[in-house]
Design an enzyme around this catalytic site. Sequence first.
Site, PDB file in Angstrom:
ATOM      1  N   ARG A 168       0.845  -1.183   0.000  1.00 10.58           N
ATOM      2  CA  ARG A 168       0.000   0.000   0.000  1.00 10.58           C
ATOM      3  C   ARG A 168       0.890   1.246   0.000  1.00 10.58           C
ATOM      4  NH1 ARG A 168      -3.026  -3.361  -1.205  1.00 10.58           N
ATOM      5  NH2 ARG A 168      -5.059  -3.904  -0.293  1.00 10.58           N
ATOM      6  N   ALA A 232      -3.170 -16.804 -12.686  1.00  9.28           N
ATOM      7  CA  ALA A 232      -2.110 -16.831 -11.678  1.00  9.28           C
ATOM      8  C   ALA A 232      -1.018 -17.812 -12.094  1.00  9.28           C
ATOM      9  CB  ALA A 232      -2.688 -17.237 -10.324  1.00  9.28           C
ATOM     10  N   ASP A 258      -7.533 -10.965  -1.859  1.00 10.95           N
ATOM     11  CA  ASP A 258      -7.749 -11.673  -0.591  1.00 10.95           C
ATOM     12  C   ASP A 258      -8.541 -12.959  -0.831  1.00 10.95           C
ATOM     13  OD1 ASP A 258      -6.535  -9.446   0.634  1.00 10.95           O
ATOM     14  OD2 ASP A 258      -8.473  -8.448   0.836  1.00 10.95           O
TER      15      ASP A 258
END
Length: 317
Positions: A168, A232, A258
């Site tokens: 972040r 992924a 998440d």
Amino acid sequence: MSDVDLLTVGEALVSLRSPGPLATGGTLTMHLAGAECNVAIGLARLGHRAAWAGRVSADELGEFVLRQLRAEGVGADGAHRDPDRPAGLMFLERRTADVTRVRYNRAGSAGSALNVDDLRGPLAAGARVLHLTGITPALSESAREAVTWAAREASAAGTFVSLDVNYRARLWSRAAARATLTPLAGYASVVVASADELDLVAEPGADETTAAADLLRRGVRTVLVKLGADGARAYTRDGVTEAAAVPVTAVDTVGAGDAFTAGYLSGHLDRLDLVDRLRRAVALGAFAVAAHGDWEGLPRRDELSLIAGSAAGTTLR
């Protein structure tokens, strides 16, 4: 054996969502948010025993957080009520159909005051998996010490440690993040990152393959690279495994990473092979982006096949 499958540690946020610009006013709806909470709820929805530890404010907002966690089947006995600090707030505004803007009011929050003593009891109780993110150590020096301590203790005890980099930029610089997260990754069994986060836990400037190899050399068992709409990639000592994303109509991307992590950890707990762990991970990511909210659209175990087996616009009767 521990009664808890997954213990996660972090800051629980109260999310206030607006369907339009905040500056023009209007209705706000209150939700639970926070990367670690999202993962815990994702696991609990799939029938795993999940627990969350952290600090919440000693007021109605803190009570809201705990009620939401418990309502979703997440154990919150490791929560500390802080009488001196407020709840962290997260504001989301829908600016256009395709753009959601997020703002935080979390400086000095109860969650940011997390310390080592807060985690001694929950960690001593044991868990099969300890899940951490790179968000919590960015909140304060005490939170950074607590997360590092928990990772070190869990790793030494043979616990499977999961680390989602979750960088972040508003919380710390890349240099500061790298100084903390690179050594932290050394305690992890699995590291989850987007491609542009890998150099925060590996050699600076390294490309994806080099960064993954560096982490594997340091003892990480699996390096998961989130590719969004492209699916992924997983790196292990046996090579590289890829999974395509599940095609859905995306309405809200908040919480998708998440959800992906929750799916992978669920597969690990169920002892699935790597291919099936990745399939579950991308399936949960698809559920997340196809519904509004951080975790509200995540599936129960008997719903896992809904997206993969249904065409767009399907009504199940």
